[in-house]
Write a protein that holds these residues in place. Structure first.
Motif, mmCIF file in Angstrom:
data_model
loop_
_atom_site.group_PDB
_atom_site.id
_atom_site.type_symbol
_atom_site.label_atom_id
_atom_site.label_comp_id
_atom_site.label_asym_id
_atom_site.label_seq_id
_atom_site.Cartn_x
_atom_site.Cartn_y
_atom_site.Cartn_z
ATOM 1 N N ASP A 287 41.728 33.298 47.585
ATOM 2 C CA ASP A 287 41.595 33.054 49.024
ATOM 3 C C ASP A 287 42.406 31.819 49.385
ATOM 4 N N SER A 288 42.244 31.313 50.605
ATOM 5 C CA SER A 288 43.075 30.198 51.082
ATOM 6 C C SER A 288 42.874 28.923 50.283
ATOM 7 N N ARG A 289 41.694 28.734 49.690
ATOM 8 C CA ARG A 289 41.410 27.502 48.958
ATOM 9 C C ARG A 289 41.875 27.545 47.518
ATOM 10 N N ARG A 310 43.008 38.946 55.595
ATOM 11 C CA ARG A 310 43.125 38.048 56.746
ATOM 12 C C ARG A 310 41.785 38.027 57.474
ATOM 13 N N ILE A 311 41.258 36.829 57.694
ATOM 14 C CA ILE A 311 39.989 36.672 58.397
ATOM 15 C C ILE A 311 40.130 35.604 59.471
ATOM 16 N N VAL A 312 39.166 35.589 60.372
ATOM 17 C CA VAL A 312 39.102 34.561 61.409
ATOM 18 C C VAL A 312 37.749 33.870 61.273
ATOM 19 N N LYS A 317 40.099 29.940 63.465
ATOM 20 C CA LYS A 317 41.247 29.697 62.595
ATOM 21 C C LYS A 317 41.476 30.909 61.693
ATOM 22 N N VAL A 318 42.735 31.332 61.611
ATOM 23 C CA VAL A 318 43.103 32.460 60.758
ATOM 24 C C VAL A 318 43.369 31.956 59.348
ATOM 25 N N ARG A 319 42.756 32.586 58.377
ATOM 26 C CA ARG A 319 42.994 32.213 56.989
ATOM 27 C C ARG A 319 42.760 33.422 56.096
ATOM 28 N N MET A 435 34.141 34.973 59.868
ATOM 29 C CA MET A 435 33.380 34.280 58.837
ATOM 30 C C MET A 435 33.281 32.799 59.145
ATOM 31 N N GLY A 436 32.131 32.268 58.809
ATOM 32 C CA GLY A 436 31.919 30.829 58.958
ATOM 33 C C GLY A 436 32.538 30.056 57.812
ATOM 34 N N ALA A 437 32.724 28.793 58.003
ATOM 35 C CA ALA A 437 33.260 27.937 56.950
ATOM 36 C C ALA A 437 32.252 27.854 55.816
#
Length: 438
Positions: A287-289, A310-312, A317-319, A435-437
């Motif tokens: 994933d992005s991290r 791809r999620i928001v 924020k798109v990540r 999705m939440g952070a």
């Protein structure tokens, strides 16, 4: 006869009615009746005797009494199980064992007795074929843990139901149940032969046929000791999720995942089972991290594909997130199911008839496959629309040979009757995941 099933209503006598003392085993008629109700609700095909539920009900009272009488006297011997080959989504066939209606009722009697005994024993992360647990629960737990740990060991047990060791299974069963009639009949069911279309009967010394109502309970009991308890004792810091013979282990590193793979393969061999070499692999939950690279960043579980998408997030924020959605294999199977129905050729049907014919199947697909990232179901919905268009071009002369005109007709129908087809009124389920952070 006192205590007999009513020939008029099919109901059972009161529990305070006397039970004959000549029977070596005390089995409640209420239990047999509840087993019958469950089997009837599940419907199912006829076994080797060709008797359907409808046929059974023609002499329901006598048939139920016969089951109770034989089980209570110790003289119940299960008939052969009908071997029915069914295609796998991934190709090939699996053999489904279909017991007779009477045998399904007898197996369900034992299942109803064993479930409350074994349910408290089973691990919380065992989800398959258990009351109060579902595939969606397993998927939710897996999704959450993929966010928490970077690596996954996806495993599959080759031919679980065909290779369960009878001795080990009966040993586990005796540990939790001391009812002599339960142990007697389970042992008889385990060795009941399988009968194919050619009438040839094959004896069995291992395995429990997939398809009988008792088999999932026995398989869960076997895997509780073969896997779940072993993992809890020897690898308590490794979260896992198991649904029947499919499972996921969550690891902190690739090295840990590879080591666990070897440990798991050895454990399964010790229990007479084999890890499927092609369906077992180590996966990186990209994933992005996560900045590492790995050849495998996707896995399938319970009809869903987990992979980077791809999620928001809630901040807009798109990540990239590692999330599940309906798998390509499942979508292919759904399209093939529609194709086999030859709906486009059913010009004798009205549009309403077509909607009613497809509704149960499509509704079930949407309920299951749109639970996570429902937007991925859209290609299946589009395919159903194309089938409707082909049906209309065949039924209405003005649309024959005019695909553009036919799609314009479909758009008008959708605007006028947006709730006619299930996938039209379920558009809200085809949503992009937010999705939440973490």
């Amino acid at each position: 006869m006192s205590g007999c099933f009513s020939r008029v209503t099919g109901q059972l006598p009161r529990e305070d009615e006397p039970v004959t003392s000549a029977k070596p085993f005390v089995i409640s008629k209420r239990l047999v009746w509840e087993a019958y109700r469950r089997v009837k609700a599940n419907r199912g095909a006829a076994g080797i005797d060709g008797q359907s539920i409808k046929d059974f009900d023609c002499d329901q009272s006598r048939n139920l009494y016969r089951i109770w009488n034989r089980m209570s006297s110790g003289s119940y011997f299960p008939p052969a199980v009908k071997a029915v080959p069914i295609p796998k989504k991934t190709g090939g066939e699996r053999i489904l064992g279909v017991p007779t209606v009477s045998d399904r009722i007898a197996q369900t009697v034992v299942t109803l007795l064993l479930e409350p005994i074994l349910e408290p024993v089973f691990h919380d992360d065992s989800y398959g074929y258990r009351p109060g647990k579902s595939a969606h629960d397993a998927l939710s737990a897996t999704r959450k843990r993929c966010w928490e740990r970077d690596w996954v060991l996806e495993y599959d047990i080759r031919g679980l139901f065909d290779n369960i060791n009878h001795g080990l299974l009966l040993k586990a069963l005796r540990h939790h149940c001391d009812e002599r009639w339960v142990l007697l009949y389970v042992e008889r069911w385990l060795t009941a032969p399988m009968q194919g279309k050619d009438g040839i009967r094959a004896s069995r010394t291992v395995g429990t046929p997939q398809g009988g109502p008792l088999s999932p309970v026995l398989a869960n009991l076997f895997l509780h000791y073969a896997l779940d308890r072993w993992l809890s004792v020897n690898h308590p810091d490794t979260p896992f999720c198991r649904y029947a013979d499919d499972g996921i282990l969550h690891c902190r590193s690739e090295a840990e995942a590879n080591w666990l793979r070897e440990q798991l393969a050895t454990r399964l061999r010790d229990c007479g089972l084999e890890m499927h070499p092609e369906k077992t692999r180590v996966v990186y939950c990209k994933d992005s991290r996560r900045t590492e690279t790995h050849e495998c960043v996707t896995f399938d579980f319970l009809g869903y594909t987990f992979r980077p998408r791809r999620i928001v997030d809630k901040r807009g924020k798109v990540r990239t997130g590692f999330t599940p959605a309906v798998s390509r294999t499942a979508m292919t199977a759904m399209r093939q199911s529609i194709r086999r129905g030859h709906l486009s050729l059913r010009s004798e049907l009205s549009l309403g008839d077509l909607a009613r014919l497809t509704a149960p199947r499509v509704r079930g697909w949407i309920r299951y496959y749109c639970r996570f990232r429902g937007s991925e179901f859209q290609p299946v919905a589009d395919y159903i629309d194309k089938v409707i268009v082909r049906w209309a071009m065949r039924k209405y002369k003005r649309l024959r040979g005019h695909k553009t005109r036919a799609f314009a007709w479909l758009d008008r129908v959708k605007r006028s009757y947006p709730g006619l087809f299930v996938h039209w009124c379920a558009r809200g389920a085809f949503s992009v995941e937010v999705m939440g952070a973490r």
